[in-house]
Write an enzyme that holds these catalytic residues in place. Structure first.
Site, PDB file in Angstrom:
ATOM      1  N   ASN A  11     -26.401  29.880  60.004  1.00  0.00           N
ATOM      2  CA  ASN A  11     -26.998  29.152  61.126  1.00  0.00           C
ATOM      3  C   ASN A  11     -28.220  28.419  60.565  1.00  0.00           C
ATOM      4  OD1 ASN A  11     -28.267  28.308  63.441  1.00  0.00           O
ATOM      5  ND2 ASN A  11     -28.783  30.362  64.186  1.00  0.00           N
ATOM      6  N   TRP A  12     -28.049  27.132  60.325  1.00  0.00           N
ATOM      7  CA  TRP A  12     -29.132  26.369  59.684  1.00  0.00           C
ATOM      8  C   TRP A  12     -30.279  26.086  60.648  1.00  0.00           C
ATOM      9  CZ3 TRP A  12     -26.476  21.980  56.322  1.00  0.00           C
ATOM     10  CH2 TRP A  12     -25.631  22.594  55.371  1.00  0.00           C
ATOM     11  N   LYS A  13     -30.065  26.300  61.925  1.00  0.00           N
ATOM     12  CA  LYS A  13     -31.073  25.993  62.957  1.00  0.00           C
ATOM     13  C   LYS A  13     -31.527  24.542  62.800  1.00  0.00           C
ATOM     14  CE  LYS A  13     -32.174  30.862  63.157  1.00  0.00           C
ATOM     15  NZ  LYS A  13     -33.130  31.900  63.451  1.00  0.00           N
ATOM     16  N   HIS A  99     -27.505  32.055  71.439  1.00  0.00           N
ATOM     17  CA  HIS A  99     -28.477  32.519  70.438  1.00  0.00           C
ATOM     18  C   HIS A  99     -29.783  32.878  71.160  1.00  0.00           C
ATOM     19  CE1 HIS A  99     -31.334  32.555  67.184  1.00  0.00           C
ATOM     20  NE2 HIS A  99     -30.309  32.776  66.380  1.00  0.00           N
ATOM     21  N   GLU A 101     -32.741  32.290  70.537  1.00  0.00           N
ATOM     22  CA  GLU A 101     -33.700  31.181  70.668  1.00  0.00           C
ATOM     23  C   GLU A 101     -33.327  30.286  71.848  1.00  0.00           C
ATOM     24  OE1 GLU A 101     -33.381  29.935  66.587  1.00  0.00           O
ATOM     25  OE2 GLU A 101     -34.387  31.787  65.991  1.00  0.00           O
ATOM     26  N   GLU A 171     -27.764  40.437  67.364  1.00  0.00           N
ATOM     27  CA  GLU A 171     -28.994  39.970  66.721  1.00  0.00           C
ATOM     28  C   GLU A 171     -30.199  40.506  67.475  1.00  0.00           C
ATOM     29  OE1 GLU A 171     -28.168  36.210  64.197  1.00  0.00           O
ATOM     30  OE2 GLU A 171     -28.786  35.594  66.181  1.00  0.00           O
ATOM     31  N   GLY A 177     -35.793  36.225  61.838  1.00  0.00           N
ATOM     32  CA  GLY A 177     -36.820  35.423  61.168  1.00  0.00           C
ATOM     33  C   GLY A 177     -38.115  36.185  60.934  1.00  0.00           C
ATOM     34  N   SER A 216     -32.669  38.654  59.707  1.00  0.00           N
ATOM     35  CA  SER A 216     -33.236  38.879  58.376  1.00  0.00           C
ATOM     36  C   SER A 216     -32.259  39.493  57.372  1.00  0.00           C
ATOM     37  CB  SER A 216     -34.518  39.707  58.479  1.00  0.00           C
ATOM     38  OG  SER A 216     -35.479  39.022  59.270  1.00  0.00           O
ATOM     39  N   GLY A 237     -29.611  33.284  59.135  1.00  0.00           N
ATOM     40  CA  GLY A 237     -30.511  32.163  59.388  1.00  0.00           C
ATOM     41  C   GLY A 237     -31.198  31.718  58.109  1.00  0.00           C
ATOM     42  N   GLY A 238     -32.417  32.188  57.893  1.00  0.00           N
ATOM     43  CA  GLY A 238     -33.235  31.753  56.758  1.00  0.00           C
ATOM     44  C   GLY A 238     -32.495  31.763  55.422  1.00  0.00           C
TER      45      GLY A 238
HETATM   46  P1  PGA Z   1     -32.628  35.063  60.281  1.00  0.00           P
HETATM   47  O1  PGA Z   1     -31.927  34.396  61.550  1.00  0.00           O
HETATM   48  O2  PGA Z   1     -31.538  35.426  59.299  1.00  0.00           O
HETATM   49  O3  PGA Z   1     -33.549  33.996  59.742  1.00  0.00           O
HETATM   50  O4  PGA Z   1     -33.363  36.258  60.766  1.00  0.00           O
HETATM   51  C1  PGA Z   1     -30.704  34.881  62.050  1.00  0.00           C
HETATM   52  C2  PGA Z   1     -30.313  34.104  63.275  1.00  0.00           C
HETATM   53  O5  PGA Z   1     -31.202  33.748  64.071  1.00  0.00           O
HETATM   54  O6  PGA Z   1     -29.128  33.791  63.507  1.00  0.00           O
END
Ligand code: PGA
Length: 258
Positions: A11-13, A99, A101, A171, A177, A216, A237-238
């Site tokens: 997930n590149w956001k 998600h 967010e 999640e 993050g 994470s 994500g990251g």
């Molecule tokens: P993260 O994000 O790996 O940076 O914690 C995961 C996500 O939000 O899908």
């Protein structure tokens, strides 16, 4: 060897640009070969404007394309929305839905999440539905209550969801993050709970449904998470912004299969 093929999704956001995307995609195409692709499903979800660039770069590679959201509407006067058929038109196989967010910042509640997921499935677009508790909810011992509510809300799409196209991502919001990861045991217990709730919500395919862990995930913790019996891969994500890290995580998921 378990029956569910693991899946690792990046997930590149809202990160990167055309040039960094090109570098990342070409490194992924080199690093994810057919042998790895046979052992683990791999997908990336870039921002909408870069989907066509990613589709072209991934052509022929065992890496699927996904979007980070999808509209609950088919077409019409819905400024800013992108429909499931548009995503399919751009070679997407997946859309992330719900998600945390989007739930926290953009008003995607359980009702919106089920509407989006239902519309996508109707059109043959796979969905990765995210669920998870906040830190306050975990500390207030409400984790199972929240997960039961979020999974229970999916009841309406239980009969449309087959195990190939319907995926859940657990999640925990406090782990996204933050560098703070759920322990393998904490994650396993949530995954087993989600699987049981899916069965209760009428998902005939609950046993075959892949439940990904997100929050994470890094090369250093991926193997111990993926070794857990109900953790079928990850939503990353990251670490998905580094080809080396993302490929290492995909390898960890493949190795966890024995
Ligand atoms: P993260 O994000 O790996 O940076 O914690 C995961 C996500 O939000 O899908």
């Amino acid at each position: 060897m378990r029956s569910r093929k693991p899946l690792v999704v990046g997930n590149w956001k809202m990160n990167g640009d055309r040039a960094s995307g090109e570098r990342l995609l070409s490194a992924l195409v080199k690093g994810v070969d057919a042998a790895l692709g046979a052992r683990v499903g791999v997908a990336v979800c870039p921002p909408y404007p870069y989907l066509e660039q990613a589709r072209a770069a991934l052509e022929g590679a065992p890496i699927e394309l996904g979007a980070q959201d999808v509209s609950s509407f088919d077409n019409g006067a819905y400024t800013g929305e992108v429909s499931a058929t548009m995503l399919l038109d751009f070679g997407c196989r997946w859309a992330i839905v719900g998600h945390s967010e989007r739930r926290a910042l953009f008003g995607d509640d359980d009702e919106a999440v089920v509407a989006k997921a239902g519309r996508a499935l109707e059109h043959g677009l796979g969905v990765i539905v995210c669920v998870g508790e906040t830190l306050d909810e975990r500390e207030g011992e409400l984790t199972e209550t929240v997960l039961a509510r979020q999974v229970g809300a999916l009841k309406a799409i239980g009969s449309k969801a087959d195990a190939q196209r319907f995926v859940v991502a657990y999640e925990p919001v406090w782990a996204i993050g933050t560098g703070r990861t759920a322990s393998p045991e904490q994650a396993q217990s949530a995954h087993a709970f989600i699987r049981a709730r899916l069965a209760d919500a009428g998902f005939a395919a609950a046993t075959n449904t892949r439940i990904l862990y997100g929050g994470s995930v890094k090369p250093a913790n991926a193997e111990s998470l993926f070794a857990m019996p109900d953790i079928d891969g990850g939503l990353i994500g990251g670490a998905a912004l580094s080809a080396d890290d993302f490929i290492a995580i995909a390898r960890a998921a493949a190795n966890a299969q024995g």
